[in-house]
Design a protein around this motif. Structure first.
Motif, PDB file in Angstrom:
ATOM      1  N   TRP A 141      -0.754 -18.859  -3.204  1.00  0.00           N
ATOM      2  CA  TRP A 141      -0.017 -19.864  -2.434  1.00  0.00           C
ATOM      3  C   TRP A 141      -0.443 -19.865  -0.968  1.00  0.00           C
ATOM      4  N   ARG A 142      -0.711 -18.698  -0.413  1.00  0.00           N
ATOM      5  CA  ARG A 142      -1.130 -18.614   0.991  1.00  0.00           C
ATOM      6  C   ARG A 142      -2.490 -19.275   1.233  1.00  0.00           C
ATOM      7  N   LYS A 143      -3.268 -19.453   0.187  1.00  0.00           N
ATOM      8  CA  LYS A 143      -4.599 -20.062   0.321  1.00  0.00           C
ATOM      9  C   LYS A 143      -4.575 -21.578   0.106  1.00  0.00           C
ATOM     10  N   LEU A 144      -3.462 -22.084  -0.395  1.00  0.00           N
ATOM     11  CA  LEU A 144      -3.370 -23.504  -0.731  1.00  0.00           C
ATOM     12  C   LEU A 144      -2.720 -24.296   0.398  1.00  0.00           C
ATOM     13  N   ASP A 145      -3.021 -25.601   0.414  1.00  0.00           N
ATOM     14  CA  ASP A 145      -2.509 -26.473   1.474  1.00  0.00           C
ATOM     15  C   ASP A 145      -2.164 -27.840   0.869  1.00  0.00           C
ATOM     16  N   ASP A 183       9.249 -22.276   0.845  1.00  0.00           N
ATOM     17  CA  ASP A 183       8.337 -22.834   1.853  1.00  0.00           C
ATOM     18  C   ASP A 183       8.777 -24.248   2.204  1.00  0.00           C
ATOM     19  N   LYS A 184       9.471 -24.395   3.318  1.00  0.00           N
ATOM     20  CA  LYS A 184      10.026 -25.693   3.694  1.00  0.00           C
ATOM     21  C   LYS A 184       9.012 -26.600   4.387  1.00  0.00           C
ATOM     22  N   SER A 185       7.754 -26.176   4.431  1.00  0.00           N
ATOM     23  CA  SER A 185       6.707 -27.049   4.970  1.00  0.00           C
ATOM     24  C   SER A 185       6.196 -28.015   3.909  1.00  0.00           C
TER      25      SER A 185
END
Length: 301
Positions: A141-145, A183-185
């Motif tokens: 998840w930290r690598k995805l956008d 993750d509210k972004s």
């Protein structure tokens, strides 16, 4: 002489709306107040003036999937040789791009690479990830956008989930909902298929569970019955008649709405909003299809 029901009502000294039952009026009000799913916003299917609308562009990564869902159109397309090849299906300057509509995108080792490529190629587009969630981890998840993430969940228990997906991944999917819901972004969505006789009782519980994990929205979709899945759905207990009933679909959506921001399929919603209460209440939709086809052309970057 034949009369329409409106003409008959007036001849009997009543205005037509008096003949509408309370539930019909309630469902019509519910439909009129609904907003399209976030995923559907900007899609041609919301515009009834477009004769042959197509869905948002998509980037297809792989037809493979670690689930074998009893209702899945992707496995039908794969068996019939109709699945799209990997690549971009769409046009320049899209409103949104979905990764992906066939297969499970997180299986592909190219998911991070393609995500970055799409962000660079279409900086103004909304990027939507459609996944079964079973392979999503904190590290990945930290690598995805992405701007919007849809995680499929069609059961409220491990046993029912395993029956529907043929995979023992319920806890993995719940973990994915937790990750995305925190993750509210991003706009987080639980995507659920209405399968009466199989999961209609689960849907309000899925809505409640998803809301408790911070998920923003439920996208409740009607079932499309593909020929190669028909026997599997029958064995699982699908009520084929209710699967085609607009009323039954909306009644479940109303119950789920008590727990979460429920939205129903955008192209269906656009049509339902044009119907009067009695027509809406008695309407059926054509739920059967042969194989899903991509109307968009494959485009090279």
């Amino acid at each position: 002489m034949k009369y329409s029901w409106e003409e008959f009502a007036r001849k009997m000294g009543m205005e037509p709306q008096i003949l509408e039952n309370k539930e019909a009026r309630s469902l019509k009000k519910f439909v009129d107040e609904l907003q399209p799913p976030t995923h559907c916003q900007g899609c041609q299917g919301l515009d009834l003036n477009i004769e042959n609308p197509v869905h948002h562009p998509s980037y297809e990564l792989t037809p493979a999937c670690n689930h074998d869902c009893i209702f899945c159109y992707s496995n039908v397309a794969l068996k019939m040789g109709k699945v799209p090849k990997p690549g971009y299906y769409g046009w320049e300057n899209p409103h949104a791009v979905t990764v992906s509509q066939y297969g499970e995108p997180l299986i592909s080792p190219r998911i991070v690479e393609v995500n970055k490529m799409l962000r660079e190629k279409f900086p103004n587009a909304r990027l939507d990830l459609q996944t079964n969630g079973s392979l999503l981890t904190e590290e990945l998840w930290r690598k995805l956008d992405f701007d919007l993430v849809m995680i499929s969940l069609d059961a409220a228990s491990r046993e029912k989930h395993r029956m529907i997906t043929k995979a023992d991944t319920f806890e993995n999917v719940i973990n994915a909902l937790k990750i995305v819901g925190a993750d509210k972004s991003v706009r987080s969505v639980v995507r659920t298929i209405f399968m009466p006789g199989i999961n209609d009782g689960d849907i309000p519980r899925i809505a409640e569970l998803a809301a408790s994990l911070g998920i923003d929205e439920m996208m409740l979709q009607p079932l499309t019955i593909h020929r190669l899945n028909e026997e599997r759905l029958k064995k699982a207990g699908l009520d084929f008649e209710r699967a085609e009933s607009v009323k039954e679909y909306l009644k479940v959506a109303v119950e789920a709405k008590k727990h979460i921001d429920v939205r129903i399929s955008g192209c269906q919603l656009a049509i339902y909003k044009t119907l009067d209460a009695i027509t809406l209440y008695g309407a059926n939709r054509v739920a059967r299809d042969v194989a899903p086809l991509v109307k968009r052309k494959r485009t090279s970057f």
